[in-house]
Write a protein that holds these residues in place. Structure first.
Motif, PDB file in Angstrom:
ATOM      1  N   LEU A  46      22.435 -48.477   2.701  1.00  0.00           N
ATOM      2  CA  LEU A  46      23.868 -48.189   1.881  1.00  0.00           C
ATOM      3  C   LEU A  46      24.850 -47.969   2.690  1.00  0.00           C
ATOM      4  N   VAL A  47      26.133 -47.891   2.341  1.00  0.00           N
ATOM      5  CA  VAL A  47      27.327 -47.798   2.808  1.00  0.00           C
ATOM      6  C   VAL A  47      27.617 -46.197   2.459  1.00  0.00           C
ATOM      7  N   GLY A  48      27.672 -45.519   3.556  1.00  0.00           N
ATOM      8  CA  GLY A  48      28.160 -44.090   3.477  1.00  0.00           C
ATOM      9  C   GLY A  48      29.348 -43.787   4.282  1.00  0.00           C
ATOM     10  N   ILE A  49      30.100 -42.623   4.068  1.00  0.00           N
ATOM     11  CA  ILE A  49      31.153 -42.327   4.477  1.00  0.00           C
ATOM     12  C   ILE A  49      30.944 -40.894   5.612  1.00  0.00           C
ATOM     13  N   VAL A  50      31.320 -40.946   6.640  1.00  0.00           N
ATOM     14  CA  VAL A  50      31.153 -39.575   7.751  1.00  0.00           C
ATOM     15  C   VAL A  50      32.089 -38.539   7.172  1.00  0.00           C
ATOM     16  N   MET A  51      31.596 -37.579   6.722  1.00  0.00           N
ATOM     17  CA  MET A  51      32.564 -36.358   6.518  1.00  0.00           C
ATOM     18  C   MET A  51      32.530 -35.355   7.518  1.00  0.00           C
ATOM     19  N   GLU A  52      31.498 -34.963   8.388  1.00  0.00           N
ATOM     20  CA  GLU A  52      31.496 -34.199   9.376  1.00  0.00           C
ATOM     21  C   GLU A  52      30.878 -34.673  10.732  1.00  0.00           C
ATOM     22  N   CYS A  53      31.414 -34.187  11.898  1.00  0.00           N
ATOM     23  CA  CYS A  53      30.802 -34.232  12.979  1.00  0.00           C
ATOM     24  C   CYS A  53      30.315 -33.182  13.728  1.00  0.00           C
ATOM     25  N   ALA A  54      28.998 -33.054  14.235  1.00  0.00           N
ATOM     26  CA  ALA A  54      28.036 -31.776  14.471  1.00  0.00           C
ATOM     27  C   ALA A  54      27.498 -31.885  15.774  1.00  0.00           C
ATOM     28  N   ALA A  55      27.399 -30.829  16.141  1.00  0.00           N
ATOM     29  CA  ALA A  55      26.597 -30.564  17.522  1.00  0.00           C
ATOM     30  C   ALA A  55      25.222 -30.868  17.356  1.00  0.00           C
ATOM     31  N   SER A  56      24.644 -30.283  16.272  1.00  0.00           N
ATOM     32  CA  SER A  56      23.211 -30.021  15.872  1.00  0.00           C
ATOM     33  C   SER A  56      23.167 -30.192  14.381  1.00  0.00           C
ATOM     34  N   SER A  57      21.765 -30.368  14.321  1.00  0.00           N
ATOM     35  CA  SER A  57      21.257 -30.530  12.879  1.00  0.00           C
ATOM     36  C   SER A  57      19.952 -29.370  12.544  1.00  0.00           C
TER      37      SER A  57
END
Length: 749
Positions: free
Chosen positions: A58-69
């Protein structure tokens, strides 16, 4: 452990996790690992990426950039491909996030709805290119080299007539070929350049293609007030009677905005109004005007969207989905016919374009103008409170005031095609005076129902709680709710009698009657059935605007905003449909429609007349509308809404449940009602929960529908309760039951 690592080729740190909005109904973001070369400037919200999602990509859109999950690193899938170097516009991202949050909808699904189709499929975010050919002036006189190529010589002479050159399609339309163009290019007689497909061809310096019209005193006062707020958020209601020149105020306001180098977004309620509005704007301005509506192809929508985003399109005109068009330099938002229900999306993402326009104007710090002859009660309440500036236009440019409604009593009178003798006599007089007549009947087909005169059987839809509508072109019974069709029966299926009779009148029956009564006068029927073919609606309007005496039979698609200067009489076949409906907005919407229909009469140099047929001529609401006008009725309805605790004095959220088995829908709706009431009691929020109750049409398309209503005087409390209910339903609802939440519903059906 370090939170991020540094990309050796660029300074921004590379995040360990990208939180991506995926086009699914799930109201959450999904964590992925970045992969491949980072974009210039680093990973940022708004970049499109391809991702593996289950068995699909799928085509998604980056909403956040994070250091961890929250997930272990080894469980995070890498993205498949980065599609953009630059993020999608920040104002567009903000609007989508606001929309998803306010309407309690999946962010991924909201972004999917707001993007043009090709961008949803991964197409690059760039303008399509076209070729432009220009005469090389240094070589223009060297035509002796074309002595044996007469067509090339003619092509050079053609290009000499166009200072800005010509695009390939315009040249080939004249019968020339690419081979001839290439031949001239090889001889250095012409040059070739590339430009965006939607380029501002021919716009240089002068803004206006034709002069503005003179304004009357009220228009001038309104325009001056609007100019005062061009540098800030400035909500205004332009409340003008039909035909009072609201569009001219729009045009001159936009002239001021474009003079500042900014853009204008104009929303219209119906696709049928778009060509009319486009034509008028393009005649006035040399600046490019682009359209956005459902009648365009995906690539055409992308071209318009990108031209607005880049700033090459100073004026954008569109229907409700155009609210999601990014603007490089926003200057003003105009919502024409702001009261119209078409601005509310009724399925999927259930947003209201007018309300999103208000939020967007506030965020961008630009003025917003809501125009209507019959403002919605929500807008009228804001104007009365002083939150919106209330600008009035009470005069038409012509010397004739809007026609008053004349009530015609239907009781005890013989009808032909829904028309009684006084109406038929008035039609005859109007045609004799060489005027045009609009007969308004808001029912498609020949007759709303078919009944047996012997046993009383009535044709009903086997999939819905509704009657089948009889159509004659071609003969069939149609359900206007689920579109189920069956052949017209020859005999009653109940008793076998052949005495089947149509009850009531639709547009086809009224058209047939008028054709019989006035055989020498053209009759134009304008409804969804007669305008299915592309361009059919525009062709009919072109015929009508020629001005010859004629009869127009139409539904509300003809009543909204169209300028019909030759109509001198309007006949409303039946005004009673909306007076006694169960929906609390029915009277408001019915009154708006009557006034809008009436406004089609007497818009030019001849006075208009409006006849309204009714079985209830003594109804106090109808009488107030006829005697004192829409404003008087609207202020009375506002007071009634305040006493009853209804919008705009309370806020509503409607949860709809549907299932193939009635018991499944009922059990889920009751469980949801019990759960939210218990939660409200513990939180002591000022929110009322009503229901569940069956929908006004309980069975539709073989599915049973129930409703649960949340109501509160505080918008924040309502949204908190709605968010909790959505979370509960996501975790508790079964696949057998579909559900949806509608914030600020415009209808209870």
């Amino acid at each position: 452990m370090a939170d991020s690592r540094t990309d050796p080729d660029s300074s921004p740190p590379v995040p360990r996790v990208l939180r991506i909005a995926v086009p699914t109904p799930l109201r959450r973001l999904f964590d992925y690992r970045p992969a491949g070369r980072p974009p210039v400037g680093g990973w940022r919200p708004g970049l499109r990426v391809k991702i593996p999602f289950g068995r699909r990509h799928l085509v998604g859109i980056v909403m956040e950039c994070a250091a961890s999950s929250e997930l272990p690193a080894h469980q995070l899938k890498p993205i498949t491909e980065r599609l953009d170097d630059e993020p999608l516009p920040a104002d567009w991202l903000w609007l989508c996030q606001f929309t998803a949050r306010y309407y309690q909808h999946s962010l991924g699904d909201t972004l999917q709805h707001a993007l043009p189709g090709p961008l949803r499929q991964g197409r690059p975010l760039e303008a399509r290119i076209r070729e432009r050919w220009q005469l090389n002036t240094r070589e223009a006189l060297a035509l002796d080299a074309l002595g044996r190529a007469p067509r090339q010589r003619e092509l050079v002479q053609l290009l000499a007539q166009h200072r800005h050159g010509m695009i390939t399609s315009a040249i080939t339309a004249q019968g020339y070929t690419r081979a001839q163009l290439q031949g001239l290019l090889d001889k250095a007689l012409i040059t070739r350049s590339s430009e965006p497909l939607m380029a501002s061809e021919g716009w240089s310096g002068a803004l206006l293609a034709e002069p503005s019209l003179p304004l009357n005193r009220e228009q001038a006062v309104a325009l001056a007030a609007l100019h005062e707020g061009l540098d800030r958020f400035h909500p205004c209601l332009l409340h003008g009677v039909t035909g009072s020149g609201k569009t001219e105020v729009y045009l001159q306001l936009i002239e001021g905005v474009l003079g500042q180098g900014r853009q204008a977004l104009v929303l219209v309620p119906e696709i049928g109004l778009t060509p009319q509005t486009l034509s008028r704007f393009r005649k006035r301005f040399r600046a490019p005007v682009v359209a956005l509506h459902s009648g365009l192809t995906d690539l055409e929508r992308l071209d318009a969207w990108e031209a607005a985003r880049s700033g090459r399109a100073p004026i954008v005109i569109g229907t409700r989905s155009a609210i999601f068009t990014p603007l490089a330099r926003p200057g003003v938002i105009i919502v024409d016919e702001e009261h119209d229900g078409s601005f509310k999306q009724q399925d999927g993402l259930r947003y209201h374009a007018r309300d999103l326009a208000m939020a967007r104007a506030h965020r961008d710090g630009v003025p917003i103008l809501l125009g209507s002859a019959t403002p919605s009660l929500e807008t009228l309440a804001q104007a009365r409170s002083g939150r919106y500036r209330h600008l009035r236009l009470t005069q038409r440019p012509s010397r004739h005031a809007p026609a008053k409604l004349e009530l015609v009593d239907l009781r005890g009178r013989l009808r032909q095609g829904g028309l009684v003798p006084p109406a038929i006599d008035a039609i005859r007089q109007a045609l004799k005076a060489e005027g045009q007549v609009l007969v308004f009947i808001n029912r498609r087909g020949f007759s709303p129902s078919l009944a047996c005169h012997q046993c009383g059987w009535i044709a009903e839809c086997r999939h819905c709680d509704s009657r089948m509508t009889l159509h004659r072109q071609p003969p069939r019974l149609v359900c206007h709710h689920c579109e189920h069709q069956t052949p017209q029966p020859d005999a009653c299926p109940g008793c076998g009698s052949a005495d089947l009779r149509p009850l009531g009148a639709g547009t086809e029956r009224t058209e047939e009657t008028l054709t019989t009564l006035f055989p020498d006068v053209p009759v134009y029927r304008i409804d969804r059935d007669s305008t299915r073919r592309k361009e059919a609606f525009d062709q009919l309007l072109t015929e009508i605007r020629r001005g010859e005496p004629s009869l127009l039979v139409g539904t509300q698609m003809l009543a909204k905003g169209h300028h019909l200067p030759h109509v001198t009489l309007v006949v409303v076949v039946n005004a009673d449909a909306g007076l006694y409906a169960s929906d609390f907005r029915a009277l408001e919407q019915s009154a708006q429609l009557l006034v809008q229909v009436a406004g089609r009469a007497g818009r030019a140099d001849r006075a208009g007349r409006v006849l309204v047929q009714t079985l209830h001529p003594d109804d106090p609401n109808l009488r107030l509308l006829a005697d004192d006008g829409y404003d008087a009725l609207a202020y009375q309805m506002l007071e009634e809404r305040r006493v009853a605790g209804l919008p705009p004095y309370r806020y509503l959220a409607l949860t709809r449940f549907e299932a193939t088995r009635e018991e499944d829908a009922r059990q889920m709706a009751e469980a949801a009602g019990d759960a939210v009431r218990e939660w409200l009691a513990t939180r002591q929020l000022p929110v009322h929960c009503l229901g569940p109750v069956p929908a006004p049409m309980e069975r539709r398309q073989n599915r049973y529908h129930l409703q649960l209503m949340l109501s509160s005087e505080k918008r924040s409390a309502l949204h908190e309760a709605g968010a909790w209910l959505v979370g509960w339903l996501e975790s508790s609802a079964t696949r057998r039951v579909r559900w949806s939440l509608d914030i600020d519903p415009m209808t209870l059906s």
